[in-house]
Design a protein around this motif. Structure first.
Motif, PDB file in Angstrom:
ATOM      1  N   ALA A  96      28.017   4.012 -50.922  1.00 12.26           N
ATOM      2  CA  ALA A  96      28.597   5.315 -51.274  1.00 12.26           C
ATOM      3  C   ALA A  96      27.782   6.024 -52.354  1.00 12.26           C
ATOM      4  CB  ALA A  96      30.032   5.119 -51.767  1.00 12.26           C
ATOM      5  N   CYS A 122      30.147   9.506 -42.758  1.00 16.57           N
ATOM      6  CA  CYS A 122      30.795   9.777 -44.058  1.00 16.57           C
ATOM      7  C   CYS A 122      31.060   8.513 -44.865  1.00 16.57           C
ATOM      8  CB  CYS A 122      32.098  10.534 -43.846  1.00 16.57           C
ATOM      9  SG  CYS A 122      33.343   9.565 -42.955  1.00 16.57           S
ATOM     10  N   GLY A 123      30.965   7.315 -44.236  1.00 16.32           N
ATOM     11  CA  GLY A 123      31.272   6.090 -44.967  1.00 16.32           C
ATOM     12  C   GLY A 123      32.680   6.138 -45.537  1.00 16.32           C
ATOM     13  N   ILE A 124      32.847   5.683 -46.765  1.00 23.55           N
ATOM     14  CA  ILE A 124      34.186   5.683 -47.376  1.00 23.55           C
ATOM     15  C   ILE A 124      34.566   7.072 -47.902  1.00 23.55           C
ATOM     16  CG2 ILE A 124      34.099   3.226 -48.005  1.00 23.55           C
ATOM     17  CD1 ILE A 124      33.795   5.237 -50.906  1.00 23.55           C
ATOM     18  N   ASP A 142      32.507   9.234 -38.792  1.00 22.75           N
ATOM     19  CA  ASP A 142      31.864   7.923 -38.906  1.00 22.75           C
ATOM     20  C   ASP A 142      32.234   7.112 -37.670  1.00 22.75           C
ATOM     21  OD1 ASP A 142      30.565   6.430 -41.672  1.00 22.75           O
ATOM     22  OD2 ASP A 142      31.002   5.182 -39.915  1.00 22.75           O
ATOM     23  N   ARG A 143      31.283   6.337 -37.177  1.00 23.60           N
ATOM     24  CA  ARG A 143      31.569   5.555 -35.974  1.00 23.60           C
ATOM     25  C   ARG A 143      32.253   4.241 -36.316  1.00 23.60           C
ATOM     26  NH1 ARG A 143      25.417   3.634 -34.388  1.00 23.60           N
ATOM     27  NH2 ARG A 143      25.085   2.371 -36.236  1.00 23.60           N
ATOM     28  N   ALA A 166      33.674   8.758 -34.613  1.00 19.56           N
ATOM     29  CA  ALA A 166      32.787   9.121 -33.497  1.00 19.56           C
ATOM     30  C   ALA A 166      31.362   8.778 -33.881  1.00 19.56           C
ATOM     31  CB  ALA A 166      32.895  10.617 -33.217  1.00 19.56           C
ATOM     32  N   ASP A 167      30.507   8.725 -32.859  1.00 16.56           N
ATOM     33  CA  ASP A 167      29.080   8.524 -33.101  1.00 16.56           C
ATOM     34  C   ASP A 167      28.440   9.891 -33.331  1.00 16.56           C
ATOM     35  OD1 ASP A 167      26.231   8.033 -32.767  1.00 16.56           O
ATOM     36  OD2 ASP A 167      26.863   6.054 -32.071  1.00 16.56           O
ATOM     37  N   LEU A 169      25.566  10.776 -32.838  1.00 15.75           N
ATOM     38  CA  LEU A 169      24.672  11.158 -31.740  1.00 15.75           C
ATOM     39  C   LEU A 169      25.461  11.818 -30.609  1.00 15.75           C
ATOM     40  CD1 LEU A 169      22.279   8.062 -31.735  1.00 15.75           C
ATOM     41  CD2 LEU A 169      22.070  10.218 -32.989  1.00 15.75           C
ATOM     42  N   ASP A 192      23.912  10.980 -44.576  1.00 18.81           N
ATOM     43  CA  ASP A 192      23.523   9.924 -45.513  1.00 18.81           C
ATOM     44  C   ASP A 192      23.311   8.680 -44.655  1.00 18.81           C
ATOM     45  OD1 ASP A 192      23.252   8.032 -47.475  1.00 18.81           O
ATOM     46  OD2 ASP A 192      25.232   8.338 -48.374  1.00 18.81           O
ATOM     47  N   PRO A 193      22.179   8.633 -43.925  1.00 18.92           N
ATOM     48  CA  PRO A 193      22.005   7.574 -42.936  1.00 18.92           C
ATOM     49  C   PRO A 193      22.040   6.171 -43.555  1.00 18.92           C
ATOM     50  CG  PRO A 193      20.400   9.326 -42.597  1.00 18.92           C
ATOM     51  CD  PRO A 193      21.061   9.591 -43.925  1.00 18.92           C
ATOM     52  N   ALA A 194      22.658   5.242 -42.798  1.00 22.91           N
ATOM     53  CA  ALA A 194      22.736   3.848 -43.250  1.00 22.91           C
ATOM     54  C   ALA A 194      21.329   3.261 -43.224  1.00 22.91           C
ATOM     55  CB  ALA A 194      23.671   3.062 -42.343  1.00 22.91           C
ATOM     56  N   SER A 210      20.186   4.857 -39.654  1.00 25.82           N
ATOM     57  CA  SER A 210      21.168   5.305 -38.661  1.00 25.82           C
ATOM     58  C   SER A 210      22.111   6.330 -39.292  1.00 25.82           C
ATOM     59  CB  SER A 210      21.968   4.105 -38.160  1.00 25.82           C
ATOM     60  OG  SER A 210      22.874   4.507 -37.176  1.00 25.82           O
ATOM     61  N   PRO A 211      22.137   7.569 -38.764  1.00 25.32           N
ATOM     62  CA  PRO A 211      21.309   8.112 -37.686  1.00 25.32           C
ATOM     63  C   PRO A 211      19.845   8.227 -38.108  1.00 25.32           C
ATOM     64  CG  PRO A 211      23.172   9.576 -38.217  1.00 25.32           C
ATOM     65  CD  PRO A 211      23.126   8.547 -39.268  1.00 25.32           C
TER      66      PRO A 211
HETATM   67  C1  LIG Z   1      25.287   5.340 -46.335  1.00 21.47           C
HETATM   68  S1  LIG Z   1      26.826   5.388 -45.542  1.00 21.47           S
HETATM   69  C2  LIG Z   1      27.486   6.934 -46.044  1.00 21.47           C
HETATM   70  C3  LIG Z   1      28.029   6.930 -47.438  1.00 21.47           C
HETATM   71  C4  LIG Z   1      28.715   8.213 -47.837  1.00 21.47           C
HETATM   72  N1  LIG Z   1      27.785   9.302 -48.029  1.00 21.47           N
HETATM   73  C5  LIG Z   1      29.520   8.028 -49.099  1.00 21.47           C
HETATM   74  O1  LIG Z   1      29.184   8.620 -50.132  1.00 21.47           O
HETATM   75  O2  LIG Z   1      30.516   7.293 -49.053  1.00 21.47           O
HETATM   76  C6  LIG Z   1      26.340   5.658 -43.883  1.00 21.47           C
HETATM   77  C7  LIG Z   1      27.475   5.677 -42.905  1.00 21.47           C
HETATM   78  O3  LIG Z   1      26.957   6.181 -41.669  1.00 21.47           O
HETATM   79  C8  LIG Z   1      27.647   5.555 -40.626  1.00 21.47           C
HETATM   80  N2  LIG Z   1      26.816   5.693 -39.423  1.00 21.47           N
HETATM   81  C9  LIG Z   1      25.594   5.154 -39.191  1.00 21.47           C
HETATM   82  N3  LIG Z   1      25.153   5.544 -37.984  1.00 21.47           N
HETATM   83  C10 LIG Z   1      26.100   6.339 -37.448  1.00 21.47           C
HETATM   84  C11 LIG Z   1      26.218   7.039 -36.239  1.00 21.47           C
HETATM   85  N4  LIG Z   1      25.258   7.008 -35.315  1.00 21.47           N
HETATM   86  N5  LIG Z   1      27.348   7.749 -36.014  1.00 21.47           N
HETATM   87  C12 LIG Z   1      28.331   7.766 -36.948  1.00 21.47           C
HETATM   88  N6  LIG Z   1      28.280   7.129 -38.111  1.00 21.47           N
HETATM   89  C13 LIG Z   1      27.170   6.424 -38.370  1.00 21.47           C
HETATM   90  C14 LIG Z   1      27.850   4.131 -41.082  1.00 21.47           C
HETATM   91  O4  LIG Z   1      28.940   3.547 -40.409  1.00 21.47           O
HETATM   92  C15 LIG Z   1      28.080   4.327 -42.593  1.00 21.47           C
HETATM   93  O5  LIG Z   1      29.459   4.357 -42.867  1.00 21.47           O
END
Ligand SMILES: C[S@@+](CC[C@H](N)C(=O)[O-])C[C@H]1O[C@@H](n2cnc3c(N)ncnc32)[C@H](O)[C@@H]1O
Length: 431
Positions: A96, A122-124, A142-143, A166-167, A169, A192-194, A210-211
């Protein structure tokens, strides 16, 4: 979830992390969590858990509540007092954005006139909370089931926020196209890609996040006001190499570089390709400094090792990453110690959040035996070692120096005008 009713009544939790959240989403689970004392530490938490179970609480619920209590305590570093009203997954908390930095992200969108922002991954909900608190409508996507459930809880105070599992993509083709009612009118996008693989390994290549970077560019092509959080180690010309113009802003918090934010379209400041945002100090004296390269002269460097002045400046990591060390040189009336090294030297002492100042006591060519003798002669028994442009292994150096003596000092290993040197320094404490 989409059609967010607000409040910790979100449902649909499953999977490992989501399963541990699920008990807390029911009224009795939430009530138990809210009734817990501040997290007492791991040992006392065991006793607390035993007592709650003995009083008849469901063991799964007790475990889930104590996990949240522990995560909330850890989350205070990022979310301050808000952490106590939030839910977390361990992974989501780690990824986060801290609220202070998220507030800077959100201001970019507001200042660019955005009203409806899609937080894609969006993560948490750290960034989404900051966007919502500025009055922006947010679609948080968020997926991950647990992330979406937790974000729904964390965003419950803002009725204009929607959380969708949702994804990205799948969502992407509808951005800007206007057929999906949830996405209609989105005029800003945040990603904010993982940056971790499923096995937890960090990925450095933005295309492997990801993405991926290519999806980010696709989003930016559909929604001009797009911003993305990237790892600080990205190449400085990442956007330009992809044929896009953007402002990349490296952000540091108390000396740690936490991200490189890449801002497209109206979110970028005109003519600014790279900038640094430096956040420093405690709650009483927090300073926020932004620098960019507009109108900056390329920094000069000393011609010979004896050109080192009374002070050496170690620029903040965000300033170094953004290639703006010349700003520090301008500020302190100094020059680089070498054309390729990010240390600045000057005869003047200037207090700035952009660099740490060290008083230079002596300058020597680098050589282990001579250094050991000199430090012994001066009674230096403890050293902090900084280095740039030196291949020396610091821990091995420490062992080899076999220091003894009452004094402590800062050693700076670096190149001066092309030659390896060591500087004996004293940290400057500004009054
Ligand atoms: C770095 S975290 C985001 C943190 C967020 N900005 C915060 O401040 O809490 C990245 C998030 O992207 C999601 N994610 C990754 N690839 C995704 C995709 N293709 N579709 C939807 N969510 C995705 C992950 O599940 C993760 O929760």
């Amino acid at each position: 979830m989409d059609g967010n009713s607000g409040g910790p009544g979100a449902s649909g939790a499953g999977g490992t992390a989501a399963a541990s959240i699920a008990p807390l989403l029911a009224p009795d689970g939430w009530a138990l969590l809210e009734a817990l004392p501040p997290y007492p530490g791991p040992d006392a938490a065991l006793g607390l858990g035993a007592r709650l179970r003995a009083e008849g609480a469901d063991p799964a619920l007790v475990a889930a509540a104590l996990t949240q209590s522990r995560l909330r305590a850890r989350a205070a570093a990022k979310f301050g007092p808000f952490a106590d009203g939030m839910l977390f997954t361990a992974e989501g908390l780690e990824q986060a954005t801290r609220l202070e930095v998220a507030a800077h992200h959100a201001r970019r969108f507001r200042d660019a006139g955005c009203t409806r922002v899609a937080d894609l991954g969006c993560g948490i909900g750290g960034d989404a909370m900051a966007l919502a608190s500025l009055g922006l409508e947010v679609l948080a996507v968020d997926r991950d089931e647990a992330a979406a459930a937790v974000a729904t809880v964390n965003l419950r105070h803002w009725p204009e926020v929607r959380v969708r599992r949702a994804d990205v993509l799948d969502v992407l083709p509808h951005l800007g196209a206007g057929t999906d009612p949830g996405l209609a009118g989105v005029d800003g996008a945040w990603l904010d890609p993982a940056r971790r693989t499923a096995s937890g390994r960090r990925v450095l290549d933005p295309e492997r996040a990801s993405p991926p970077w290519s999806a980010v560019l696709d989003v930016a092509a559909r929604v001009p006001a797009t911003g993305v959080k990237l790892a600080p180690g990205i190449p400085r010309d990442l956007a330009a190499a992809s044929g896009r113009s953007a402002e990349v802003q490296w952000v540091s918090v108390d000396g740690d570089v936490v991200e490189a934010g890449c801002w497209f379209g109206p979110l970028a400041r005109p003519g600014v390709a790279a900038s640094a945002l430096v956040l420093r100090g405690g709650p009483g004296g927090r300073t926020t400094t932004v620098v960019d390269g507009t109108g900056m002269e390329p920094p000069a460097a000393i011609a010979a090792p004896d050109g080192v002045g009374a002070y050496l400046y170690d620029p903040d990591g965000a300033v170094v990453r953004s290639g703006l060390v010349g700003r520090v040189a301008e500020l302190v009336g100094g020059v680089l110690v070498d054309p390729t090294i990010a240390y600045v030297t000057s005869s003047r002492l200037v207090e700035t959040p952009l660099a740490r100042a060290l008083a230079v006591e002596e300058v020597w060519p680098f050589g282990l035996k001579a250094l050991r003798t000199r430090l012994r002669d001066r009674g230096v028994g403890a050293v902090e070692v900084l280095k740039r442009g030196s291949a020396v292994d610091v821990e091995q150096l420490r062992r080899s120096l076999r220091l003894e003596g009452p004094r402590s000092a800062t050693l700076v290993l670096t190149r001066l005008a092309g030659q390896q040197h060591v500087l004996l320094c004293r940290p400057v404490v500004h009054g």
